[in-house]
Write a protein that holds these residues in place. Sequence first.
Motif, PDB file in Angstrom:
ATOM      1  N   THR A 109       0.852  -1.184   0.000  1.00  4.54           N
ATOM      2  CA  THR A 109       0.000   0.000   0.000  1.00  4.54           C
ATOM      3  C   THR A 109       0.892   1.238   0.000  1.00  4.54           C
ATOM      4  O   THR A 109       1.856   1.313   0.765  1.00  4.54           O
ATOM      5  CB  THR A 109      -0.918   0.024   1.238  1.00  4.54           C
ATOM      6  N   ILE A 110       0.581   2.167  -0.856  1.00  7.53           N
ATOM      7  CA  ILE A 110       1.296   3.442  -0.926  1.00  7.53           C
ATOM      8  C   ILE A 110       0.354   4.542  -0.464  1.00  7.53           C
ATOM      9  O   ILE A 110      -0.792   4.633  -0.927  1.00  7.53           O
ATOM     10  CB  ILE A 110       1.760   3.737  -2.365  1.00  7.53           C
ATOM     11  N   LYS A 111       0.847   5.366   0.439  1.00  7.36           N
ATOM     12  CA  LYS A 111       0.062   6.503   0.935  1.00  7.36           C
ATOM     13  C   LYS A 111       0.874   7.771   0.749  1.00  7.36           C
ATOM     14  O   LYS A 111       2.002   7.875   1.233  1.00  7.36           O
ATOM     15  CB  LYS A 111      -0.284   6.303   2.418  1.00  7.36           C
TER      16      LYS A 111
ATOM     17  N   THR B 263       4.620   7.053   2.077  1.00  8.26           N
ATOM     18  CA  THR B 263       4.744   5.867   2.923  1.00  8.26           C
ATOM     19  C   THR B 263       4.425   4.614   2.117  1.00  8.26           C
ATOM     20  O   THR B 263       3.440   4.587   1.370  1.00  8.26           O
ATOM     21  CB  THR B 263       3.776   5.936   4.122  1.00  8.26           C
ATOM     22  N   VAL B 264       5.257   3.599   2.239  1.00  6.94           N
ATOM     23  CA  VAL B 264       5.030   2.309   1.581  1.00  6.94           C
ATOM     24  C   VAL B 264       4.953   1.229   2.657  1.00  6.94           C
ATOM     25  O   VAL B 264       5.875   1.082   3.462  1.00  6.94           O
ATOM     26  CB  VAL B 264       6.157   1.975   0.589  1.00  6.94           C
ATOM     27  N   VAL B 265       3.842   0.503   2.682  1.00  5.12           N
ATOM     28  CA  VAL B 265       3.665  -0.600   3.623  1.00  5.12           C
ATOM     29  C   VAL B 265       3.566  -1.893   2.826  1.00  5.12           C
ATOM     30  O   VAL B 265       2.674  -2.046   1.983  1.00  5.12           O
ATOM     31  CB  VAL B 265       2.399  -0.411   4.490  1.00  5.12           C
ATOM     32  N   LYS B 266       4.484  -2.822   3.087  1.00  5.05           N
ATOM     33  CA  LYS B 266       4.501  -4.102   2.370  1.00  5.05           C
ATOM     34  C   LYS B 266       3.992  -5.213   3.275  1.00  5.05           C
ATOM     35  O   LYS B 266       4.469  -5.371   4.399  1.00  5.05           O
ATOM     36  CB  LYS B 266       5.919  -4.443   1.905  1.00  5.05           C
TER      37      LYS B 266
ATOM     38  N   PHE C  74       6.421  -4.564   6.575  1.00  5.20           N
ATOM     39  CA  PHE C  74       7.577  -3.705   6.335  1.00  5.20           C
ATOM     40  C   PHE C  74       7.058  -2.319   5.976  1.00  5.20           C
ATOM     41  O   PHE C  74       6.253  -2.168   5.055  1.00  5.20           O
ATOM     42  CB  PHE C  74       8.438  -4.237   5.183  1.00  5.20           C
ATOM     43  N   THR C  75       7.497  -1.302   6.693  1.00  2.72           N
ATOM     44  CA  THR C  75       7.044   0.065   6.426  1.00  2.72           C
ATOM     45  C   THR C  75       8.242   0.966   6.155  1.00  2.72           C
ATOM     46  O   THR C  75       9.204   0.990   6.926  1.00  2.72           O
ATOM     47  CB  THR C  75       6.250   0.643   7.609  1.00  2.72           C
TER      48      THR C  75
ATOM     49  N   SER D 126      14.979   4.722   1.537  1.00  2.00           N
ATOM     50  CA  SER D 126      14.356   3.692   2.364  1.00  2.00           C
ATOM     51  C   SER D 126      14.839   2.284   2.034  1.00  2.00           C
ATOM     52  O   SER D 126      14.930   1.429   2.904  1.00  2.00           O
ATOM     53  CB  SER D 126      12.835   3.763   2.223  1.00  2.00           C
ATOM     54  N   GLU D 127      15.121   2.028   0.753  1.00  2.00           N
ATOM     55  CA  GLU D 127      15.525   0.677   0.352  1.00  2.00           C
ATOM     56  C   GLU D 127      16.994   0.602  -0.078  1.00  2.00           C
ATOM     57  O   GLU D 127      17.482  -0.464  -0.445  1.00  2.00           O
ATOM     58  CB  GLU D 127      14.599   0.171  -0.756  1.00  2.00           C
TER      59      GLU D 127
END
Length: 292
Positions: free
Chosen positions: A64-66, A118-121, A129-130, A151-152
């Motif tokens: 999910t991307i916010k 924000t990316v929530v996997k 993983f956030t 972030s990555e």
Amino acid sequence: MNDYLIKALAYDGQVRAYAVRTTKTVGEAQRRHQTWPTASAALGRAMTAGVMMGAMLKGDSKLTIKIEGRGPIGVILVDSNAKGEVRGYVTNPQTHFDLNEHGKLDVRRAVGTEGTLTVVKDLGMKEYFTGQVPLVSGELGEDFTYYFASSEQVPSSVGVGVLVNPDNTILAAGGFIIQLMPGTSDDVITEIEQRLQSIPPVSKLIEQGLTPEQLLEELLGKGNVKVLEQMPVSFTCQCSKERFADAIVGLGKKEIEEMIQEDGQAEVQCHFCNETYHFSKEELEQLKEEAK
């Protein structure tokens, strides 16, 4: 041409690349949410990046991307998975401004620049993983580029674009993600940087009819790209009447009884796809019996 995505390697495995055409996918989101041009561009860019990021996952994983930039468009929310399925919405779909100084849709003004991406996997484990980064431009391509680097810890270049017709439908949409693998040579990095500076906007290339394969050849040079996989891409929502029924059951007997007494029915709408589901008084009575 139907929407699809490709995964590829380039320069003998020194570079990992993704490219996607999302014209119909973003068009479906525009149709469902009746977005105006600037909102369409913002949502379309986010969905295009999201579907490529989803393709980096395996199996039943999803993300999910916010995007919260404090701009007039409000929050942008995108869901995607490893199967090329993506959905998304914006808080204020009827947002539009005059073109910016570059003659393009003013996505930065709509999204805002004082906020976060924000990316929530959900990788199927207990913990999610956030990753979260501050927005650096509000144009979104640069923001996703910064997300990958920060972030990555993967040096990347993200290009996403959407062109909108005068009647608000989507003319062209698509994008790419290029990522440098550890040990990429300086010569390759320099060549890619030069190519990125000289190519037209990605949405223009899609409009001209370039396929995702041809798009990567423009970016990385003919003969340098080895396609590993191709997958269809679509706007897909996982909502259903059964899921909403489960949610109503979860409210408990008292709240369902209040629905029955006050309205004699219930109507719920999915934020992601705008689909509406109706529950009659009889159906609510049955759900009340199922509730604890």
